[in-house]
Design an enzyme around this catalytic site. Sequence first.
Site, PDB file in Angstrom:
ATOM      1  N   SER A 558       0.854  -1.189   0.000  1.00 21.50           N
ATOM      2  CA  SER A 558       0.000   0.000   0.000  1.00 21.50           C
ATOM      3  C   SER A 558       0.892   1.242   0.000  1.00 21.50           C
ATOM      4  O   SER A 558       1.690   1.409  -0.920  1.00 21.50           O
ATOM      5  CB  SER A 558      -0.951  -0.039   1.194  1.00 21.50           C
ATOM      6  OG  SER A 558      -1.994   0.882   1.032  1.00 21.50           O
ATOM      7  N   ASP A 641      -8.468  -5.183  -5.972  1.00 20.41           N
ATOM      8  CA  ASP A 641      -7.965  -4.028  -5.224  1.00 20.41           C
ATOM      9  C   ASP A 641      -8.553  -2.779  -5.854  1.00 20.41           C
ATOM     10  O   ASP A 641      -8.074  -2.313  -6.882  1.00 20.41           O
ATOM     11  CB  ASP A 641      -6.439  -3.983  -5.261  1.00 20.41           C
ATOM     12  CG  ASP A 641      -5.876  -2.823  -4.465  1.00 20.41           C
ATOM     13  OD1 ASP A 641      -6.666  -2.073  -3.861  1.00 20.41           O
ATOM     14  OD2 ASP A 641      -4.645  -2.668  -4.438  1.00 20.41           O
ATOM     15  N   HIS A 673      -6.957  -5.746  -1.820  1.00 18.72           N
ATOM     16  CA  HIS A 673      -5.774  -5.010  -1.379  1.00 18.72           C
ATOM     17  C   HIS A 673      -4.896  -5.912  -0.507  1.00 18.72           C
ATOM     18  O   HIS A 673      -3.709  -5.667  -0.352  1.00 18.72           O
ATOM     19  CB  HIS A 673      -6.232  -3.783  -0.597  1.00 18.72           C
ATOM     20  CG  HIS A 673      -5.226  -2.686  -0.499  1.00 18.72           C
ATOM     21  ND1 HIS A 673      -4.603  -2.125  -1.592  1.00 18.72           N
ATOM     22  CD2 HIS A 673      -4.736  -2.010   0.579  1.00 18.72           C
ATOM     23  CE1 HIS A 673      -3.782  -1.168  -1.197  1.00 18.72           C
ATOM     24  NE2 HIS A 673      -3.841  -1.087   0.111  1.00 18.72           N
TER      25      HIS A 673
END
Length: 726
Positions: A558, A641, A673
């Site tokens: 991320s 995601d 994600h």
Amino acid sequence: MAAAKWLIASLAFASSGLAFTPEDFISAPRRGEAIPDPKGELAVFHVSKYNFDKKDRPSGWNLLNLKNGDISVLTTDSDVSEITWLGDGTKVVYVNGTDSVEGGVGIWISDAKNFGNAYKAGSVNGAFSGLKLAKAGDKINFVGYGQSTTKGDLYNEAAAKEAVSSARIYDGLFVRHWDTYVGTQFNAVFSGSLTKNGDKYSFDGKLKNLVQPVKYAESPYPPFGGSGDYDLSSDGKTVAFMSKAPELPKANLTTSYIFLVPHDGSRVAEPINKRNGPRTPQGIEGASSSPVFSPDGKRIAYLQMATKNYESDRRVIHIAEVGSNKPVQRIASSWDRSPEAVKWSSDGRTLYVTAEDHATGKLFTLPADARDNHKPSVVKHDGSVSSFYFIGSSKSVLISGNSLWSNALYQVATPGRPNRKLFYANEHDPELKGLGPKDIEPLWVDGARTKIHSWIVKPTGFDKNKVYPLAFLIHGGPQGSWGDSWSTRWNPRVWADQGYVVVAPNPTGSTGFGQKLTDDITNDWGGAPYKDLVKIWEHVRDHIKYIDTDNGIAAGASFGGFMVNWIQGQDLGRKFKALVSHDGTFVGSSKIGTDELFFIEHDFNGTFFEARQNYDRWDCSKPELVAKWSTPQLVIHNDFDFRLSVAEGVGLFNVLQEKGIPSRFLNFPDETHWVTKPENSLVWHQQVLGWINKWSGINKSNPKSIKLSDCPIEVIDHEAHSYFDY
């Protein structure tokens, strides 16, 4: 062959105590929060364990003896999705996921001391969970949640009519959120009652939707909302729930309210803290959370942020009187920590709250009438707190927690006293054998603007006279942290036991070290945080002799993935043998494709079209940065995601390939994600650890380490040469 090799490796490591393998990690029992009975004698918790041979995860429920820590099996029925105490001795209510109503669930009642002698109280016509109960005369009122149709009925996926077209048509945001395209269904809190007939209870199947009458309201709020988003008063008459402000754009603002509504739905729910409302403290417009009634039901405590588009603003405790027009009171508002959950003591005089403090989730107490400058007191416990429940009417609480060295810590904590251990998983589970706090230590280094914290995680059998390659792990968020807590995805100890020493920094932007450090990353993603990381890396190189930075690697997900991509184009990128970027942004302008616009509009000080220069400032794809790339890099990005599109990972991989840089792309079409499915998680670990082990030299120094060839998935490669070979 691959499975057999993994099994042999696992047995070899376990028997010699040399390593904590990905298979150990994934297959270790996972235990949920322990919830004590009304008398404080027993607690019930959920447990599951993945079986690689059978490719399944059987689950059940256990009982924890709160006097001696003994654990016994309550049921091995995997269809029992949740259990809650009825409030009458050891009687329980549970939800069974299989029912005579297709797509529905059954409500059952039993006794924890004779669980097999259960009876069915009734059925719910749809998926339903998050039960909370309260006695109301001869009835037991309850609330729970499920999905609502636009008409207010509980949605039943099995009974829904199949659409004639797959088209989706939107006139407003969200289009998609986290991992799902938003549909017409939405979450809602429903109420119902169990009626007593003789010595048994029954449920007539009738539910009242408490949320749907408020147009555009939703509770619990996705993607992570749950039973903590609502509460039921002790007399069973009033319900509180949190919803995003229904009159405001949800993708652009974080503003949310706490609504109050009668349990029977006889009136439409009304907010107690509406923006610019008569009771709301001036300037308080942010996200609300954790509503909880006082024991007498006359007050409600909740948490709220001030800023209307900032999901990581500091939460402050608020208390409102129920059925009153008096202004809401702020409690300990000067405390420079952000509470995450709040509960009342049984006498209503003390608040117990959890908050992150110096990379540990701690439990604190404070008076319910504390002044603004009051500093809450810490309650002693081990690890980080996940949840807590009062034991009977005492001041003691049962804590369910975890740490960097154990995935489950059940303990009793009492203000002013040492904690009492009940059950620590690392002392019982063979998969966690050898894990303990001895291999974890904090590191503080002067950063770009202030001292910065990191965790050092050492491998099993660590020898300070030996040298171990550095695994430099960068957390996501960016407003997050590496805490003293267990991760079921990125677990530093799994990395360390390949033969590394892990350094997990908490640079500028991290939470739990005061709001200023968190706020200082705003519009500075590649600035102060990057400088902090450089200073930490230099400190490790110059002062920690047992860490080999020459053969180190860096990895992150991320925001951590963005930072790895950023590092690739900076001088620090040349200091690592390999990089791993999981779900990180690559092209600055592509951030507009995210779901929660409030996030980027806060972090980059404006909208995509009004502050474009801020989005472009930290663009990893700038030609002058790409020109510096040379470090081998593994790129991971998944199809579901929706925080940032899979196209980001593909684009990054395209450039790496065209530049002739050793690189690999790992994609899971069924993951988000995060990678959460056990078999996918195993492949993820095989690829990630195999990649870094190849380039760091671990494969040569540790024959038992994971290799890329351990992964049974066939590699796709249709190119004979790199583009630049011609």
